[in-house]
Design an enzyme around this catalytic site. Structure first.
Site, PDB file in Angstrom:
ATOM      1  N   CYS A 305       0.649  -1.218   0.079  1.00  0.00           N
ATOM      2  CA  CYS A 305       0.088  -0.035  -0.009  1.00  0.00           C
ATOM      3  C   CYS A 305       0.842   1.307  -0.072  1.00  0.00           C
ATOM      4  O   CYS A 305       0.340   2.357  -0.419  1.00  0.00           O
ATOM      5  CB  CYS A 305      -1.092   0.040   1.169  1.00  0.00           C
ATOM      6  SG  CYS A 305      -0.277   0.225   2.784  1.00  0.00           S
ATOM      7  N   ARG A 335       9.672 -10.431  -0.373  1.00  0.00           N
ATOM      8  CA  ARG A 335      10.157 -10.342   0.767  1.00  0.00           C
ATOM      9  C   ARG A 335      11.169 -11.234   0.949  1.00  0.00           C
ATOM     10  O   ARG A 335      11.107 -12.467   0.637  1.00  0.00           O
ATOM     11  CB  ARG A 335       9.089 -10.557   2.108  1.00  0.00           C
ATOM     12  CG  ARG A 335       8.219  -9.287   2.000  1.00  0.00           C
ATOM     13  CD  ARG A 335       7.296  -9.463   3.153  1.00  0.00           C
ATOM     14  NE  ARG A 335       6.267  -8.270   3.355  1.00  0.00           N
ATOM     15  CZ  ARG A 335       5.585  -8.137   4.297  1.00  0.00           C
ATOM     16  NH1 ARG A 335       5.534  -8.855   5.176  1.00  0.00           N
ATOM     17  NH2 ARG A 335       4.454  -7.254   4.205  1.00  0.00           N
ATOM     18  N   GLU A 337      12.651 -13.899   2.957  1.00  0.00           N
ATOM     19  CA  GLU A 337      12.436 -14.573   4.172  1.00  0.00           C
ATOM     20  C   GLU A 337      13.554 -15.255   4.612  1.00  0.00           C
ATOM     21  O   GLU A 337      13.450 -16.059   5.685  1.00  0.00           O
ATOM     22  CB  GLU A 337      11.388 -15.581   3.843  1.00  0.00           C
ATOM     23  CG  GLU A 337      10.201 -14.891   3.572  1.00  0.00           C
ATOM     24  CD  GLU A 337       9.348 -14.429   4.618  1.00  0.00           C
ATOM     25  OE1 GLU A 337      10.041 -14.543   5.861  1.00  0.00           O
ATOM     26  OE2 GLU A 337       8.258 -13.851   4.568  1.00  0.00           O
ATOM     27  N   ARG A 346       5.113 -19.384   2.771  1.00  0.00           N
ATOM     28  CA  ARG A 346       6.120 -18.435   3.341  1.00  0.00           C
ATOM     29  C   ARG A 346       7.155 -18.384   2.071  1.00  0.00           C
ATOM     30  O   ARG A 346       8.002 -19.183   1.983  1.00  0.00           O
ATOM     31  CB  ARG A 346       6.520 -19.115   4.519  1.00  0.00           C
ATOM     32  CG  ARG A 346       7.614 -17.775   5.019  1.00  0.00           C
ATOM     33  CD  ARG A 346       7.867 -18.153   6.465  1.00  0.00           C
ATOM     34  NE  ARG A 346       7.057 -18.081   7.508  1.00  0.00           N
ATOM     35  CZ  ARG A 346       6.389 -17.007   7.956  1.00  0.00           C
ATOM     36  NH1 ARG A 346       7.079 -15.718   7.878  1.00  0.00           N
ATOM     37  NH2 ARG A 346       5.381 -17.096   8.921  1.00  0.00           N
ATOM     38  N   GLU A 354      -4.009  -5.997  -2.539  1.00  0.00           N
ATOM     39  CA  GLU A 354      -4.127  -4.998  -1.451  1.00  0.00           C
ATOM     40  C   GLU A 354      -5.376  -4.239  -1.605  1.00  0.00           C
ATOM     41  O   GLU A 354      -5.781  -3.776  -2.554  1.00  0.00           O
ATOM     42  CB  GLU A 354      -2.772  -4.213  -1.600  1.00  0.00           C
ATOM     43  CG  GLU A 354      -2.647  -3.350  -0.530  1.00  0.00           C
ATOM     44  CD  GLU A 354      -2.207  -3.868   0.572  1.00  0.00           C
ATOM     45  OE1 GLU A 354      -1.904  -3.324   1.660  1.00  0.00           O
ATOM     46  OE2 GLU A 354      -1.778  -5.310   0.713  1.00  0.00           O
ATOM     47  N   ASP A 415      -6.173 -10.605  12.837  1.00  0.00           N
ATOM     48  CA  ASP A 415      -5.483 -11.659  12.114  1.00  0.00           C
ATOM     49  C   ASP A 415      -6.539 -12.750  12.057  1.00  0.00           C
ATOM     50  O   ASP A 415      -7.458 -13.123  12.858  1.00  0.00           O
ATOM     51  CB  ASP A 415      -4.168 -12.126  12.796  1.00  0.00           C
ATOM     52  CG  ASP A 415      -2.919 -11.416  12.604  1.00  0.00           C
ATOM     53  OD1 ASP A 415      -3.115 -10.555  11.766  1.00  0.00           O
ATOM     54  OD2 ASP A 415      -1.835 -11.679  13.197  1.00  0.00           O
ATOM     55  N   GLU A 431      -1.381 -17.896   9.670  1.00  0.00           N
ATOM     56  CA  GLU A 431      -2.154 -16.516   9.481  1.00  0.00           C
ATOM     57  C   GLU A 431      -2.156 -16.375   7.962  1.00  0.00           C
ATOM     58  O   GLU A 431      -1.087 -16.305   7.296  1.00  0.00           O
ATOM     59  CB  GLU A 431      -1.199 -15.655  10.132  1.00  0.00           C
ATOM     60  CG  GLU A 431      -1.681 -14.295   9.881  1.00  0.00           C
ATOM     61  CD  GLU A 431      -0.605 -12.967  10.203  1.00  0.00           C
ATOM     62  OE1 GLU A 431      -0.839 -11.859   9.311  1.00  0.00           O
ATOM     63  OE2 GLU A 431       0.002 -12.944  10.844  1.00  0.00           O
ATOM     64  N   ASN A 434      -5.537 -10.728   7.014  1.00  0.00           N
ATOM     65  CA  ASN A 434      -5.727  -9.609   8.057  1.00  0.00           C
ATOM     66  C   ASN A 434      -6.433  -8.350   7.637  1.00  0.00           C
ATOM     67  O   ASN A 434      -6.713  -8.295   6.647  1.00  0.00           O
ATOM     68  CB  ASN A 434      -4.095  -9.222   8.619  1.00  0.00           C
ATOM     69  CG  ASN A 434      -3.347  -8.608   7.566  1.00  0.00           C
ATOM     70  OD1 ASN A 434      -3.828  -7.366   7.074  1.00  0.00           O
ATOM     71  ND2 ASN A 434      -2.172  -9.197   7.313  1.00  0.00           N
ATOM     72  N   CYS A 460      -6.014  -0.984   5.732  1.00  0.00           N
ATOM     73  CA  CYS A 460      -5.528  -1.683   4.789  1.00  0.00           C
ATOM     74  C   CYS A 460      -5.717  -3.277   5.230  1.00  0.00           C
ATOM     75  O   CYS A 460      -5.825  -3.653   6.115  1.00  0.00           O
ATOM     76  CB  CYS A 460      -4.016  -1.669   4.453  1.00  0.00           C
ATOM     77  SG  CYS A 460      -2.778  -1.890   5.679  1.00  0.00           S
ATOM     78  N   ARG A 467      -1.272 -17.723   0.814  1.00  0.00           N
ATOM     79  CA  ARG A 467      -1.803 -18.106   2.189  1.00  0.00           C
ATOM     80  C   ARG A 467      -3.316 -18.645   2.153  1.00  0.00           C
ATOM     81  O   ARG A 467      -3.471 -19.753   2.841  1.00  0.00           O
ATOM     82  CB  ARG A 467      -1.798 -16.914   3.123  1.00  0.00           C
ATOM     83  CG  ARG A 467      -0.390 -16.450   3.242  1.00  0.00           C
ATOM     84  CD  ARG A 467       0.306 -17.409   4.110  1.00  0.00           C
ATOM     85  NE  ARG A 467       1.541 -16.933   4.641  1.00  0.00           N
ATOM     86  CZ  ARG A 467       2.102 -16.356   5.666  1.00  0.00           C
ATOM     87  NH1 ARG A 467       1.023 -16.053   6.603  1.00  0.00           N
ATOM     88  NH2 ARG A 467       3.329 -15.889   5.974  1.00  0.00           N
TER      89      ARG A 467
END
Length: 501
Positions: A305, A335, A337, A346, A354, A415, A431, A434, A460, A467
């Protein structure tokens, strides 16, 4: 003991100020008003000693948390300068810092840390003794105050126990019987739905997996975004430092981003030796490339975002435009990790829708509740998941001293978690979704205002397709016959993938 500041500094003069000693003495004796302005009675800064040494007026100052010594020295400079100029034609050319010490009460030992502009940290008797190496420029930029804020952040980080200590169950579905208990990622690989990409933490999705992902996307758009009036936008996926500075991510994003460095020039001749090396060796000369690229200008999309806010940055928006509700699904997020990559849930490269909204605090909280209801509908009535939702204190709130206050404010994160049967009865839940109300964090950081002048908030919510897929397939398996009818109705026929010899 409270905060203590000690500063030994010199006002550098254009000539020997000895002849002005009486005038300087009188100014310093009468300076208690300017050294206490804005502080509770008796808690301003103090002049412990002073002297004149050729072209320097030496000052030793001390203070507590009010009218700190680095503010006091500028107040004194401002008062002394015009008198020296008017009566003695002597100018004050600057401030020389001889020593700067801060004593911080703390039961936490941070003496092992390396902090910018701090030459040493000693921890004794529940006090941190900081010796700063700063110049006049750093004092003007309020570096000592920022160092203190950083110290407080680090103390909070060591006492912040992670989400488990700031977790309150809001709702939980009934327990379900799961017919599947295998790792879905391994099964997807076995059946040829996905293959590992050439880069770490990256997957290539075949026709089956892609159709599955597109069905999840379709559900989010048709069951959530369109009914709630969200408009699609395209956000940039290369994020420069200026955006992360305003969003707050520049405080700690560095271990997890993929950096972007532009070439120093596009001139083919400049790059010829790199091309020639590869043509001869069939190896990419990474060391040579390092010398030919510029400094990092930012990184690949990490949190989706922040780049949106540049669209509103510095604008005053008419009241009838609120709430602004938008979403972006135009590209991947990245990302690093490290050792944390696992399966499909992951990864370093992932796909996300988003969802972002902004308006008055009441509008933002109301929109959050609407999203929660639509997610509940999807997870219960379409995906038929076993899941739960919990109120957690996000890390940025813990940094700001709000950890543990989740029941006292509308700012925070919900979450959504789902059990993965293959992890066992007591295995960690995943998770997978969110919803966050971020308060005024982004409108304030990007200087966005409303026509009425009323405070703006934002929220957001990131729909991570990997996931969602991991939670669903871990509970339902890969056989479409075992999938809920409402999901199959929206997906249609699953395409056939490829066969390899």
């Amino acid at each position: 003991m409270d905060l203590e500041f000690k500063l030994n500094a010199s006002l550098k003069t254009s000539a020997d100020a000895s002849n002005a000693k009486d005038v300087i003495s009188q100014i310093l004796k009468s300076s208690s008003d300017i050294l206490s302005k804005g502080a509770p009675e008796g808690q301003g800064a103090k002049i412990d000693s002073w002297s004149i040494d050729d072209n320097k007026i030496n000052l030793e100052l001390s203070s507590g948390r009010y009218v700190r010594v680095h503010d006091a020295i500028f107040r004194l400079k401002k008062k002394i300068t015009p008198e020296l100029g008017k009566q003695f034609r002597i100018g004050v050319r600057g401030i020389e810092i001889n020593s700067f010490n801060i004593n911080v009460p703390s039961t936490t030992d941070l003496s092992h840390l390396k902090i910018p502009f701090v030459s040493s940290i000693v921890h004794e008797n529940d006090v941190l003794y900081l010796d700063l190496n700063v110049t006049e420029s750093e004092l003007q930029n309020r570096i000592p105050d920022r160092i203190l804020n950083l110290i407080e952040d680090k103390i909070n980080a060591l006492t912040y126990g992670g989400k488990a200590e700031h977790w309150d169950l809001l709702w939980q579905s009934d327990k379900k019987e799961h017919q599947f208990n295998k790792d879905p990622t391994q099964e997807l690989v076995k059946q040829g739905w996905i293959k590992r990409g050439a880069s770490r933490g990256q997957w290539i999705h075949g026709p089956e997996s892609t159709k599955f992902f597109r069905t999840l996307e379709k559900i989010v758009i048709e069951e959530l975004l369109e009914p709630l009036g969200y408009k699609e936008m395209i956000f940039p996926k290369l994020v420069p430092w200026e955006v992360w500075k305003r969003s707050g991510h520049a405080k700690g994003v560095y271990p997890e981003i993929y950096y972007v460095c532009p070439p120093k020039t596009r001139d083919p001749e400049y790059w010829e030796e790199v091309s020639d090396y590869y043509k001869v060796t069939h190896e990419v000369p990474v060391d040579k490339i390092k010398d030919k690229i510029g400094d990092p200008i930012g990184g690949l999309c990490y949190a989706q975002c922040p780049p949106f806010w540049v669209f509103l940055q510095g604008e005053t928006i008419a009241n009838d435009q609120f709430p602004i509700k938008v979403f972006d699904k135009s590209g991947t997020s990245h990302r690093y990790e490290s050792g944390g990559i696992h399966g499909m849930e992951r990864v370093d490269e992932f796909h996300r829708i988003e969802i972002l909204w902004t308006g008055t605090p009441e509008q933002v909280v109301s929109d959050s509740k609407e999203l929660q209801e639509r997610f509940k509908h999807i997870f219960n009535n379409i995906l038929d998941l076993e899941w739960r939702m919990a109120w957690v204190t996000p890390w940025f709130m813990a940094q700001e001293g709000l950890a543990g206050t989740s029941q006292q404010t509308d700012v925070g994160t919900i979450d959504y978690e789902a059990p993965l049967p293959y992890r066992g009865e007591d295995g960690e839940w995943l998770e997978f979704q969110n919803v966050s109300v971020n308060g005024n964090k982004y409108p304030s950081g990007f200087n966005v205002k409303s026509q009425s002048g009323e405070e703006l908030w934002s929220g957001c919510s990131g729909v991570g397709l990997e996931r969602w897929a991991s939670a669903f397939l871990a509970q339902k398996g890969l056989d479409p016959e075992n999938w809920p009818d409402e999901f199959r109705k929206r997906m249609g026929e699953l395409p056939k993938g490829f066969s390899f010899l």
